[in-house]
Enzyme design. Structure first.
Site, PDB file in Angstrom:
ATOM      1  N   ARG A   2      14.850  -9.392   0.590  1.00  0.00           N
ATOM      2  CA  ARG A   2      14.480  -9.516   1.998  1.00  0.00           C
ATOM      3  C   ARG A   2      15.263 -10.618   2.677  1.00  0.00           C
ATOM      4  O   ARG A   2      15.174 -10.777   3.888  1.00  0.00           O
ATOM      5  CB  ARG A   2      12.996  -9.857   2.100  1.00  0.00           C
ATOM      6  CG  ARG A   2      12.062  -8.663   2.346  1.00  0.00           C
ATOM      7  CD  ARG A   2      10.652  -9.168   2.177  1.00  0.00           C
ATOM      8  NE  ARG A   2       9.631  -8.466   2.896  1.00  0.00           N
ATOM      9  CZ  ARG A   2       8.870  -7.501   2.396  1.00  0.00           C
ATOM     10  NH1 ARG A   2       9.112  -7.026   1.201  1.00  0.00           N
ATOM     11  NH2 ARG A   2       7.883  -7.002   3.099  1.00  0.00           N
TER      12      ARG A   2
ATOM     13  N   ARG B  24      -2.764   3.025   9.261  1.00  0.00           N
ATOM     14  CA  ARG B  24      -2.567   3.342   7.841  1.00  0.00           C
ATOM     15  C   ARG B  24      -3.823   3.001   7.048  1.00  0.00           C
ATOM     16  O   ARG B  24      -4.463   1.980   7.284  1.00  0.00           O
ATOM     17  CB  ARG B  24      -1.383   2.517   7.323  1.00  0.00           C
ATOM     18  CG  ARG B  24      -1.094   2.700   5.864  1.00  0.00           C
ATOM     19  CD  ARG B  24       0.310   2.281   5.539  1.00  0.00           C
ATOM     20  NE  ARG B  24       0.474   0.839   5.416  1.00  0.00           N
ATOM     21  CZ  ARG B  24       1.594   0.251   4.986  1.00  0.00           C
ATOM     22  NH1 ARG B  24       2.648   0.986   4.695  1.00  0.00           N
ATOM     23  NH2 ARG B  24       1.661  -1.050   4.901  1.00  0.00           N
TER      24      ARG B  24
ATOM     25  N   ARG C 238       4.534 -10.075  10.389  1.00  0.00           N
ATOM     26  CA  ARG C 238       5.395  -9.554   9.309  1.00  0.00           C
ATOM     27  C   ARG C 238       6.688  -8.979   9.870  1.00  0.00           C
ATOM     28  O   ARG C 238       7.764  -9.166   9.305  1.00  0.00           O
ATOM     29  CB  ARG C 238       4.640  -8.481   8.508  1.00  0.00           C
ATOM     30  CG  ARG C 238       3.553  -9.071   7.611  1.00  0.00           C
ATOM     31  CD  ARG C 238       2.554  -8.015   7.170  1.00  0.00           C
ATOM     32  NE  ARG C 238       3.127  -6.974   6.340  1.00  0.00           N
ATOM     33  CZ  ARG C 238       2.633  -5.740   6.231  1.00  0.00           C
ATOM     34  NH1 ARG C 238       1.549  -5.408   6.901  1.00  0.00           N
ATOM     35  NH2 ARG C 238       3.203  -4.858   5.464  1.00  0.00           N
TER      36      ARG C 238
ATOM     37  N   LYS D 167      10.007   3.144   3.935  1.00  0.00           N
ATOM     38  CA  LYS D 167      10.780   2.900   2.706  1.00  0.00           C
ATOM     39  C   LYS D 167      10.042   3.459   1.487  1.00  0.00           C
ATOM     40  O   LYS D 167      10.633   4.081   0.618  1.00  0.00           O
ATOM     41  CB  LYS D 167      10.988   1.387   2.475  1.00  0.00           C
ATOM     42  CG  LYS D 167      11.630   0.671   3.637  1.00  0.00           C
ATOM     43  CD  LYS D 167      11.851  -0.810   3.334  1.00  0.00           C
ATOM     44  CE  LYS D 167      10.595  -1.617   3.108  1.00  0.00           C
ATOM     45  NZ  LYS D 167       9.741  -1.784   4.295  1.00  0.00           N
TER      46      LYS D 167
ATOM     47  N   ARG E 123      -5.167  -2.094   4.710  1.00  0.00           N
ATOM     48  CA  ARG E 123      -4.614  -3.192   3.915  1.00  0.00           C
ATOM     49  C   ARG E 123      -4.865  -4.508   4.633  1.00  0.00           C
ATOM     50  O   ARG E 123      -4.782  -4.576   5.855  1.00  0.00           O
ATOM     51  CB  ARG E 123      -3.104  -2.965   3.755  1.00  0.00           C
ATOM     52  CG  ARG E 123      -2.656  -2.876   2.330  1.00  0.00           C
ATOM     53  CD  ARG E 123      -1.215  -2.487   2.227  1.00  0.00           C
ATOM     54  NE  ARG E 123      -0.316  -3.554   2.642  1.00  0.00           N
ATOM     55  CZ  ARG E 123       1.004  -3.481   2.545  1.00  0.00           C
ATOM     56  NH1 ARG E 123       1.562  -2.382   2.083  1.00  0.00           N
ATOM     57  NH2 ARG E 123       1.759  -4.473   2.934  1.00  0.00           N
TER      58      ARG E 123
HETATM   59  P1  AMP Z   1       5.363  -5.100   1.572  1.00  0.00           P
HETATM   60  O1  AMP Z   1       4.358  -4.233   0.900  1.00  0.00           O
HETATM   61  O2  AMP Z   1       6.779  -4.850   1.130  1.00  0.00           O
HETATM   62  O3  AMP Z   1       5.219  -5.117   3.077  1.00  0.00           O
HETATM   63  O4  AMP Z   1       5.059  -6.605   1.070  1.00  0.00           O
HETATM   64  C1  AMP Z   1       3.803  -7.194   1.282  1.00  0.00           C
HETATM   65  C2  AMP Z   1       3.938  -8.712   1.190  1.00  0.00           C
HETATM   66  O5  AMP Z   1       4.415  -9.096  -0.112  1.00  0.00           O
HETATM   67  C3  AMP Z   1       4.951  -9.328   2.155  1.00  0.00           C
HETATM   68  O6  AMP Z   1       4.397  -9.540   3.448  1.00  0.00           O
HETATM   69  C4  AMP Z   1       5.281 -10.630   1.437  1.00  0.00           C
HETATM   70  O7  AMP Z   1       4.226 -11.579   1.572  1.00  0.00           O
HETATM   71  C5  AMP Z   1       5.300 -10.197  -0.017  1.00  0.00           C
HETATM   72  N1  AMP Z   1       6.653  -9.745  -0.427  1.00  0.00           N
HETATM   73  C6  AMP Z   1       7.027  -8.486  -0.776  1.00  0.00           C
HETATM   74  N2  AMP Z   1       8.334  -8.442  -1.090  1.00  0.00           N
HETATM   75  C7  AMP Z   1       8.811  -9.700  -0.924  1.00  0.00           C
HETATM   76  C8  AMP Z   1      10.096 -10.305  -1.063  1.00  0.00           C
HETATM   77  N3  AMP Z   1      11.172  -9.586  -1.417  1.00  0.00           N
HETATM   78  N4  AMP Z   1      10.204 -11.634  -0.797  1.00  0.00           N
HETATM   79  C9  AMP Z   1       9.144 -12.359  -0.458  1.00  0.00           C
HETATM   80  N5  AMP Z   1       7.910 -11.874  -0.271  1.00  0.00           N
HETATM   81  C10 AMP Z   1       7.735 -10.540  -0.513  1.00  0.00           C
END
Ligand code: AMP
Length: 237
Positions: free
Chosen positions: A88, A127, A171, A13, A160
């Site tokens: 989400r 990554r 996740r 994405k 990360r």
């Molecule tokens: P990402 O980089 O999008 O994988 O997000 C990393 C982490 O941020 C996720 O595992 C969640 O803990 C938090 N996070 C990101 N976007 C959201 C969202 N829309 N709702 C809730 N938690 C989020």
């Protein structure tokens, strides 16, 4: 263009959002990036979000809804945005829809990046991310010029904290569990485009463009002509 990109972590994405930003100017709004920045800066939000993020759980809706609302109200989002990683859940999708409607805006597409779990795992555990600028690399597919150093600013690359195999599995499971109802919501609204996230990056980009063009009456002629001809496929819409 007002877009939502949804899909499990590692589905690409962010890569597509960066591409749309480079070609169309719409800002890339990543809730994950905003939350990581808040954690790094030890803000109140960061402190409230960090434990959820470390576990790979979702941060509570009210925190995430608020940062997105504030971000989309900024000037640079007035003529478009690409939301990456938000919404989400069905609840977040409804909150977003209501908030956009209040401002007289609406989404043009919600793109679901579909990909197999084993491909995600391989992508994420390999990554590496620049500690300063966030540029991403991969140990086998996208190596930096100097091992362990960012090509852009020379800073160290790191895994990360939530990209270790166990947290990645969690996740992905969280994504699969919570996202179904949201995807059905967008399907019902006629906004959903599912793309095969294992296809080459440019092909995915073109598919998304074709969908957007097909939905827009203004650019319908263009979609029929240019994109359909280039892709050799039947136009949508
Ligand atoms: P990402 O980089 O999008 O994988 O997000 C990393 C982490 O941020 C996720 O595992 C969640 O803990 C938090 N996070 C990101 N976007 C959201 C969202 N829309 N709702 C809730 N938690 C989020």
């Amino acid at each position: 263009m007002n877009l939502v990109f949804t899909g499990p972590p590692g589905a690409g994405k962010g890569t597509q959002a960066a591409m749309f930003h480079a070609r169309h100017g719409a800002p890339h709004v990543s809730t994950g990036d905003m939350l990581r920045e808040a954690v790094r800066d030890a803000t109140d939000l960061g402190e409230r979000a960090s434990a959820y993020m470390r576990r790979g759980d979702l941060v509570p809706d009210e925190l995430v809804d608020a940062i997105v609302r504030a971000r989309l109200a900024r000037e640079d989002c007035s003529s478009g945005f690409i939301l990456d990683g938000y919404p989400r859940t069905l609840q977040q999708a409804r909150v977003l829809g209501e908030s956009l409607a209040r401002d007289g805006r609406r989404l043009d597409a919600a793109v679901l990046f579909a990909i197999r779990d084993e491909v995600l795992l391989e992508r994420l555990v390999g990554r590496r991310v620049c500690v300063r600028c966030g540029a991403t690399y991969h140990l086998s597919h996208k190596r930096p010029r100097t091992a362990g150093r960012c090509d852009l600013d020379g800073m160290a690359l790191e895994l990360r904290k939530d990209d270790d195999a166990e947290t990645v599995r969690h996740r992905v499971a969280v994504f699969r569990e919570l996202t179904g109802p949201m995807v059905e919501y967008y399907r019902g609204e006629g906004l959903l485009l599912q793309v095969d996230a294992e296809l080459p990056i440019l092909k995915i980009y073109k598919e998304i463009r074709r969908f957007i063009d097909g939905r827009s009456p203004r650019s319908r002629g263009r979609a029929r002509g240019v994109w359909a001809a280039r892709l050799g496929a039947a136009p949508i819409g």
